[in-house]
Design a protein around this motif. Structure first.
Motif, short mmCIF file in Angstrom:
data_model
loop_
_atom_site.label_atom_id
_atom_site.label_comp_id
_atom_site.label_asym_id
_atom_site.label_seq_id
_atom_site.Cartn_x
_atom_site.Cartn_y
_atom_site.Cartn_z
N ALA A 3 20.97 -23.23 28.27
CA ALA A 3 22.33 -23.50 28.73
C ALA A 3 23.33 -22.96 27.70
CB ALA A 3 22.53 -24.99 28.95
N GLU A 54 27.52 -20.86 27.18
CA GLU A 54 28.83 -20.54 27.75
C GLU A 54 28.81 -19.12 28.31
OE1 GLU A 54 31.41 -22.55 28.02
OE2 GLU A 54 30.33 -24.21 27.04
N ALA A 65 25.85 -15.73 35.14
CA ALA A 65 25.39 -16.69 36.15
C ALA A 65 25.07 -15.96 37.44
CB ALA A 65 26.45 -17.76 36.39
N SER A 73 21.40 -18.88 40.44
CA SER A 73 21.78 -19.59 39.22
C SER A 73 22.62 -20.80 39.56
CB SER A 73 22.56 -18.65 38.30
OG SER A 73 23.07 -19.33 37.18
N TYR A 74 22.44 -21.87 38.80
CA TYR A 74 23.22 -23.09 39.00
C TYR A 74 24.36 -23.18 38.00
CZ TYR A 74 19.80 -24.15 35.35
OH TYR A 74 18.99 -24.08 34.25
N GLY A 75 24.61 -22.12 37.26
CA GLY A 75 25.68 -22.09 36.26
C GLY A 75 25.31 -21.14 35.15
N PRO A 76 26.24 -20.89 34.22
CA PRO A 76 25.96 -19.96 33.14
C PRO A 76 24.76 -20.39 32.29
CG PRO A 76 28.29 -20.50 33.23
CD PRO A 76 27.60 -21.45 34.15
N HIS A 77 23.80 -19.53 32.15
CA HIS A 77 22.64 -19.80 31.30
C HIS A 77 21.83 -18.53 31.16
CE1 HIS A 77 20.60 -20.11 35.22
NE2 HIS A 77 19.46 -19.92 34.57
#
Length: 309
Positions: free
Chosen positions: A209, A211, A276, A280-284
């Motif tokens: 995880a 930014e 992302a 993807s479920y978010g930036p990672h």
């Protein structure tokens, strides 16, 4: 013999259970529910991570002992100092008494050095045995995890490509890979089977995880095999290393890729930025390690078997 109502009810249950056992066979395998198998896989993967960290610590201790021994051997030994004093006293009898006194006072360093060497040798021998045991244990855990994975695939029909570490030299590869996202150490999803949004899937890496836009670094020296679009990842980078391993970096945006296929990279070199893209479920960053390709798919292994962290 008289039976009460409860006794009669229990007897009926026992007979029914016995009849079911006879019908199915006493040696019939018991199928575990898929959630239980997934939990078992997750526990095994965590054990691989823990055992490997112990292996890295043990190897580091052995290296420290070897370094200390090398320094001791390369320096002026107490025994050599004693011999030098004896030689000088034979040549210069005038200062014999002074040097003899110095000799008497210098015997304790020699004894201390020898005791330290013996202590280090005993500790090193124990650590070498411990290292071999940890290597064996890590490979056994990985084999067991692959067996559980096969059971999950058979029960669900969800395919996966999992590599093997049986033939790898874990001592040489331990801590080979540097952490790929220096800005964070947070892992949001581990390697192995998981249930995500109601669906069971095999996760062939770890999710770091981070930014959006955080720098991604090459985990080791190597050559870029792929750098561009990839199904599920949006975009990815795959690097082949001299060890034969490959590292995978996924979910970057196209503008976040900073290398090209065929380019040589060094460990710690920036190669992209966290995105992302794809599923993807978010930036990672999806970070994976593979031992090869089979049927066009990567054969992944647990990244914790090679990371320095």
């Amino acid at each position: 013999m008289r039976f009460g109502k409860i006794g009669l009810f229990c007897s009926v249950l026992l007979l029914a259970d016995a009849g079911q056992t006879l019908a199915s066979g006493s040696d019939a395998p018991v199928r575990q529910p898929v959630p239980d198998l997934i939990l078992q896989d997750q526990i095994l993967q965590q054990q691989v991570k823990q055992v490997h960290q112990q292996l890295i610590n043990t190897i580091d201790q052995i290296k420290q002992i070897d370094s200390r021994t090398q320094k001791t051997n390369s320096g002026l030994q107490a025994a050599e100092a004693e011999q030098t004093i004896r030689t000088m006293t034979e040549r210069y009898t005038i200062v014999y008494l002074t040097l003899a006194a110095a000799l008497e006072s210098s015997t304790w360093p020699a004894l201390a050095v020898e005791q330290q060497k013996q202590s280090d040798l005993a500790l090193r021998n124990r650590l070498v045995q411990e290292k071999a045991q940890l290597e064996t244990k890590e490979k056994q855990l990985s084999r067991t995890a692959r067996t559980v994975s096969d059971q999950i695939t058979k029960a669900t029909g969800v395919s996966h490509r999992q590599g093997a570490i049986d033939n790898l030299n874990l001592e040489q590869l331990a801590g080979l890979l540097a952490w790929p996202v220096p800005s964070t150490k947070e892992v949001s999803s581990e390697y192995g089977w998981r249930e995500l949004n109601g669906e069971i899937e095999f996760h062939g890496g770890i999710d770091v995880a981070a930014e959006l836009g955080d720098p991604i670094h090459a985990a080791a020296d190597g050559v870029v095999l792929f750098a561009g679009p990839a199904q599920g990842f949006g975009n990815w980078i795959v690097i082949r290393h001299e060890s034969g391993l490959m590292t995978v970096y996924g979910h970057m945006y196209k503008t976040g890729i900073q290398v090209r296929p065929g380019q040589k990279v060094r460990q710690g070199q920036p190669i992209g930025r966290v995105g992302a893209a794809g599923e993807s479920y978010g930036p990672h960053l999806h970070f994976g390690v593979a031992t090869g390709f089979k049927d066009g798919l990567l054969e992944t292994v647990n990244p914790w078997s090679f990371l320095q962290r």
